[in-house]
Design a protein around this motif. Structure first.
Motif, PDB file in Angstrom:
ATOM      1  N   MET A   4      25.618  -2.872  58.735  1.00  0.00           N
ATOM      2  CA  MET A   4      26.150  -1.515  58.694  1.00  0.00           C
ATOM      3  C   MET A   4      26.382  -1.110  57.251  1.00  0.00           C
ATOM      4  O   MET A   4      26.967  -1.835  56.474  1.00  0.00           O
ATOM      5  CB  MET A   4      27.474  -1.447  59.460  1.00  0.00           C
ATOM      6  CG  MET A   4      28.134  -0.086  59.382  1.00  0.00           C
ATOM      7  SD  MET A   4      29.752  -0.083  60.151  1.00  0.00           S
ATOM      8  CE  MET A   4      29.285  -0.402  61.820  1.00  0.00           C
ATOM      9  N   SER A   5      25.930   0.068  56.902  1.00  0.00           N
ATOM     10  CA  SER A   5      26.199   0.586  55.574  1.00  0.00           C
ATOM     11  C   SER A   5      27.534   1.293  55.573  1.00  0.00           C
ATOM     12  O   SER A   5      28.167   1.468  56.602  1.00  0.00           O
ATOM     13  CB  SER A   5      25.097   1.572  55.164  1.00  0.00           C
ATOM     14  OG  SER A   5      25.183   2.741  55.952  1.00  0.00           O
ATOM     15  N   SER A   6      27.959   1.738  54.422  1.00  0.00           N
ATOM     16  CA  SER A   6      29.244   2.440  54.330  1.00  0.00           C
ATOM     17  C   SER A   6      29.066   3.935  54.443  1.00  0.00           C
ATOM     18  O   SER A   6      30.013   4.695  54.244  1.00  0.00           O
ATOM     19  CB  SER A   6      29.918   2.099  52.993  1.00  0.00           C
ATOM     20  OG  SER A   6      29.086   2.507  51.913  1.00  0.00           O
ATOM     21  N   THR A   7      27.860   4.395  54.766  1.00  0.00           N
ATOM     22  CA  THR A   7      27.600   5.830  54.738  1.00  0.00           C
ATOM     23  C   THR A   7      27.925   6.544  56.034  1.00  0.00           C
ATOM     24  O   THR A   7      27.976   7.756  56.063  1.00  0.00           O
ATOM     25  CB  THR A   7      26.113   6.076  54.411  1.00  0.00           C
ATOM     26  OG1 THR A   7      25.318   5.435  55.406  1.00  0.00           O
ATOM     27  CG2 THR A   7      25.781   5.535  53.032  1.00  0.00           C
ATOM     28  N   GLY A   8      28.116   5.830  57.118  1.00  0.00           N
ATOM     29  CA  GLY A   8      28.319   6.505  58.392  1.00  0.00           C
ATOM     30  C   GLY A   8      29.538   6.021  59.125  1.00  0.00           C
ATOM     31  O   GLY A   8      29.525   5.915  60.332  1.00  0.00           O
ATOM     32  N   ALA A  24      16.185   8.549  66.909  1.00  0.00           N
ATOM     33  CA  ALA A  24      17.214   9.357  66.254  1.00  0.00           C
ATOM     34  C   ALA A  24      18.532   8.604  66.132  1.00  0.00           C
ATOM     35  O   ALA A  24      19.320   8.860  65.209  1.00  0.00           O
ATOM     36  CB  ALA A  24      17.426  10.656  67.035  1.00  0.00           C
ATOM     37  N   ILE A  25      18.785   7.680  67.034  1.00  0.00           N
ATOM     38  CA  ILE A  25      20.018   6.897  67.010  1.00  0.00           C
ATOM     39  C   ILE A  25      19.977   5.838  65.912  1.00  0.00           C
ATOM     40  O   ILE A  25      20.971   5.578  65.234  1.00  0.00           O
ATOM     41  CB  ILE A  25      20.259   6.248  68.387  1.00  0.00           C
ATOM     42  CG1 ILE A  25      20.609   7.319  69.423  1.00  0.00           C
ATOM     43  CG2 ILE A  25      21.353   5.183  68.331  1.00  0.00           C
ATOM     44  CD1 ILE A  25      20.584   6.831  70.851  1.00  0.00           C
ATOM     45  N   GLN A  26      18.829   5.230  65.714  1.00  0.00           N
ATOM     46  CA  GLN A  26      18.703   4.081  64.807  1.00  0.00           C
ATOM     47  C   GLN A  26      19.209   4.324  63.387  1.00  0.00           C
ATOM     48  O   GLN A  26      19.903   3.456  62.823  1.00  0.00           O
ATOM     49  CB  GLN A  26      17.250   3.609  64.783  1.00  0.00           C
ATOM     50  CG  GLN A  26      16.974   2.432  63.857  1.00  0.00           C
ATOM     51  CD  GLN A  26      16.569   2.896  62.463  1.00  0.00           C
ATOM     52  OE1 GLN A  26      15.875   3.902  62.313  1.00  0.00           O
ATOM     53  NE2 GLN A  26      17.014   2.167  61.440  1.00  0.00           N
ATOM     54  N   PRO A  27      18.912   5.455  62.716  1.00  0.00           N
ATOM     55  CA  PRO A  27      19.354   5.606  61.328  1.00  0.00           C
ATOM     56  C   PRO A  27      20.867   5.531  61.141  1.00  0.00           C
ATOM     57  O   PRO A  27      21.342   5.180  60.061  1.00  0.00           O
ATOM     58  CB  PRO A  27      18.821   6.996  60.950  1.00  0.00           C
ATOM     59  CG  PRO A  27      17.655   7.210  61.843  1.00  0.00           C
ATOM     60  CD  PRO A  27      18.058   6.580  63.145  1.00  0.00           C
ATOM     61  N   VAL A  28      21.626   5.858  62.180  1.00  0.00           N
ATOM     62  CA  VAL A  28      23.091   5.766  62.102  1.00  0.00           C
ATOM     63  C   VAL A  28      23.578   4.449  62.679  1.00  0.00           C
ATOM     64  O   VAL A  28      24.446   3.784  62.129  1.00  0.00           O
ATOM     65  CB  VAL A  28      23.755   6.956  62.834  1.00  0.00           C
ATOM     66  CG1 VAL A  28      25.271   6.811  62.840  1.00  0.00           C
ATOM     67  CG2 VAL A  28      23.346   8.269  62.183  1.00  0.00           C
ATOM     68  N   TRP A  29      23.012   4.058  63.805  1.00  0.00           N
ATOM     69  CA  TRP A  29      23.433   2.837  64.497  1.00  0.00           C
ATOM     70  C   TRP A  29      23.033   1.580  63.707  1.00  0.00           C
ATOM     71  O   TRP A  29      23.826   0.659  63.540  1.00  0.00           O
ATOM     72  CB  TRP A  29      22.790   2.810  65.882  1.00  0.00           C
ATOM     73  CG  TRP A  29      23.216   1.686  66.773  1.00  0.00           C
ATOM     74  CD1 TRP A  29      22.885   0.376  66.653  1.00  0.00           C
ATOM     75  CD2 TRP A  29      24.042   1.778  67.931  1.00  0.00           C
ATOM     76  NE1 TRP A  29      23.447  -0.358  67.671  1.00  0.00           N
ATOM     77  CE2 TRP A  29      24.167   0.483  68.470  1.00  0.00           C
ATOM     78  CE3 TRP A  29      24.683   2.835  68.576  1.00  0.00           C
ATOM     79  CZ2 TRP A  29      24.904   0.217  69.618  1.00  0.00           C
ATOM     80  CZ3 TRP A  29      25.411   2.571  69.719  1.00  0.00           C
ATOM     81  CH2 TRP A  29      25.522   1.279  70.234  1.00  0.00           C
ATOM     82  N   ALA A  30      21.809   1.559  63.231  1.00  0.00           N
ATOM     83  CA  ALA A  30      21.273   0.383  62.536  1.00  0.00           C
ATOM     84  C   ALA A  30      20.485   0.841  61.307  1.00  0.00           C
ATOM     85  O   ALA A  30      19.261   0.731  61.262  1.00  0.00           O
ATOM     86  CB  ALA A  30      20.383  -0.424  63.475  1.00  0.00           C
ATOM     87  N   PRO A  31      21.164   1.377  60.301  1.00  0.00           N
ATOM     88  CA  PRO A  31      20.465   1.972  59.158  1.00  0.00           C
ATOM     89  C   PRO A  31      19.690   0.957  58.338  1.00  0.00           C
ATOM     90  O   PRO A  31      20.125  -0.180  58.158  1.00  0.00           O
ATOM     91  CB  PRO A  31      21.599   2.591  58.338  1.00  0.00           C
ATOM     92  CG  PRO A  31      22.816   1.814  58.727  1.00  0.00           C
ATOM     93  CD  PRO A  31      22.624   1.461  60.165  1.00  0.00           C
ATOM     94  N   LEU A  32      18.543   1.385  57.863  1.00  0.00           N
ATOM     95  CA  LEU A  32      17.746   0.532  57.000  1.00  0.00           C
ATOM     96  C   LEU A  32      18.478   0.318  55.683  1.00  0.00           C
ATOM     97  O   LEU A  32      19.098   1.244  55.141  1.00  0.00           O
ATOM     98  CB  LEU A  32      16.383   1.176  56.740  1.00  0.00           C
ATOM     99  CG  LEU A  32      15.519   1.466  57.975  1.00  0.00           C
ATOM    100  CD1 LEU A  32      14.199   2.090  57.554  1.00  0.00           C
ATOM    101  CD2 LEU A  32      15.284   0.209  58.782  1.00  0.00           C
ATOM    102  N   GLY A  33      18.441  -0.903  55.172  1.00  0.00           N
ATOM    103  CA  GLY A  33      19.098  -1.200  53.912  1.00  0.00           C
ATOM    104  C   GLY A  33      20.589  -1.388  54.002  1.00  0.00           C
ATOM    105  O   GLY A  33      21.278  -1.420  52.975  1.00  0.00           O
ATOM    106  N   ALA A  34      21.130  -1.534  55.198  1.00  0.00           N
ATOM    107  CA  ALA A  34      22.570  -1.734  55.355  1.00  0.00           C
ATOM    108  C   ALA A  34      22.998  -3.031  54.684  1.00  0.00           C
ATOM    109  O   ALA A  34      22.270  -4.031  54.700  1.00  0.00           O
ATOM    110  CB  ALA A  34      22.942  -1.762  56.840  1.00  0.00           C
TER     111      ALA A  34
END
Length: 323
Positions: A1-5, A147-157
């Motif tokens: 998980m990244s810190s962006t969402g 559409a869910i993936q970029p928030v749920w499992a973002p690339l580069g997290a």
């Protein structure tokens, strides 16, 4: 998980434990016809999956999964929140091998929700994730796996150094497809609500009024901001359908404001009143309709009963019942 969402809870990808198990389960997936899950899926509409078929699918994939036997919970929470229960099962399969891999196995968190939030039970975990998907994703237009993936499992997290998130859509989609869903289409669904549909007839708790109200609420995809509560009287002096002492009543408030809520209010009005109410939400007011032994009340753009400019109110009460 990244810190962006961080405003949208989402799971922590399994980066180690469980990956081998996940890969080993890809080969030899069951033929869908054997489970009776064939048929259209993924698009907005009723899911073809039922509790027994979900349990059978999970048992064949992971016989020792603690989620086997909870098919009814997946179905009820999926329907309650307008999320295809097959999508919930598919995500749990990918994230934790149905609750058997990774840290979630010890904290009743099959989805890595939070991340790593501990839940008192698997049932509570499923309910929370279904609600979170509805309010944080599908209600915001993120209703497909892609559409869910970029928030749920973002690339580069930061918590995904191995880059496993890049395979999230394909992996979840594979399981979803195996259960009859379309991995390219919406995972949201609402039961058909129209004249002659049993969805508006009494069934279940609160004298049979809860499920019809929730079916109507799901037509909007809006978050429920209030259901049953202890306050008895409305601002206009009547007994509220929200009141816990009203045993054969139920109500949902749906958070929105004009003009965004106009079309959604019209959708509910049309469901209970017919096509003549297709534009009702643009003016709103008080709409009372008796259907299948229930008095439905829709409040929008009005101060009758309180401020209904910041939410849509759907109330239901058995005809002839006086609390």
């Amino acid at each position: 998980m990244s810190s962006t969402g961080q405003s949208l809870p989402r799971p922590l990808a399994i980066a180690g434990a469980g990956v081998t198990a996940l890969l080993s389960l890809v080969v030899g997936l069951p033929v869908i016809a054997l489970l009776g899950l064939s048929g259209p899926g993924g698009s907005t509409g009723a899911s073809t999956a039922d509790a027994a078929t979900l349990d059978a699918w999970m048992a064949q994939q992971v016989p020792g999964s603690p989620l086997v036997g909870l098919g009814a919970i997946f179905v009820s929470e999926g329907e309650r929140n307008g999320i295809d229960p097959r999508a919930l099962v598919a995500i749990a399969m990918h994230e934790s091998v149905l609750g058997t891999a990774g840290s979630g196995a010890a904290i009743h968190n099959a989805f890595g929700w939070g991340p790593a939030i501990a839940f008192p039970s698997w049932q509570e975990n499923i309910a929370t994730v279904a609600r979170g998907l509805a309010q944080g994703y599908t209600a915001r237009g993120r209703d497909t796996l892609a559409a869910i993936q970029p928030v749920w499992a973002p690339l580069g997290a930061a918590n995904d150094p191995a880059g496993l998130n890049s395979a999230w859509v394909d992996a979840v989609g594979r399981y979803y497809k195996d259960m009859g869903g379309d991995p390219r289409a919406s995972i949201a669904f609402v039961p058909a609500v129209s004249d002659g549909q049993a969805a508006l007839c009494p069934v279940g708790p609160w004298g049979g009024t809860e499920r019809p109200v929730e079916a109507l609420a799901r037509l909007t995809g809006l978050p429920v901001t209030s259901a049953k509560r202890t306050r008895q009287m409305t601002a206009s002096g009547g007994t509220s359908d929200h009141w816990v002492g009203c045993a054969k009543c139920f109500a949902n408030d749906l958070g929105t404001t004009p003009p965004a809520g106009d079309a959604l209010a019209s959708r509910i009005a049309s469901a209970i009143g017919g096509p003549g109410y297709a534009n009702w939400g643009s003016t709103g007011g008080v709409l009372n309709v008796e259907r299948c032994g229930i008095r439905f009340q829709l409040l929008w753009r009005t101060y009758v009963g309180g401020n209904h400019w910041n939410h849509i109110h759907i109330g239901a009460r058995l005809v002839g019942y006086a609390p």
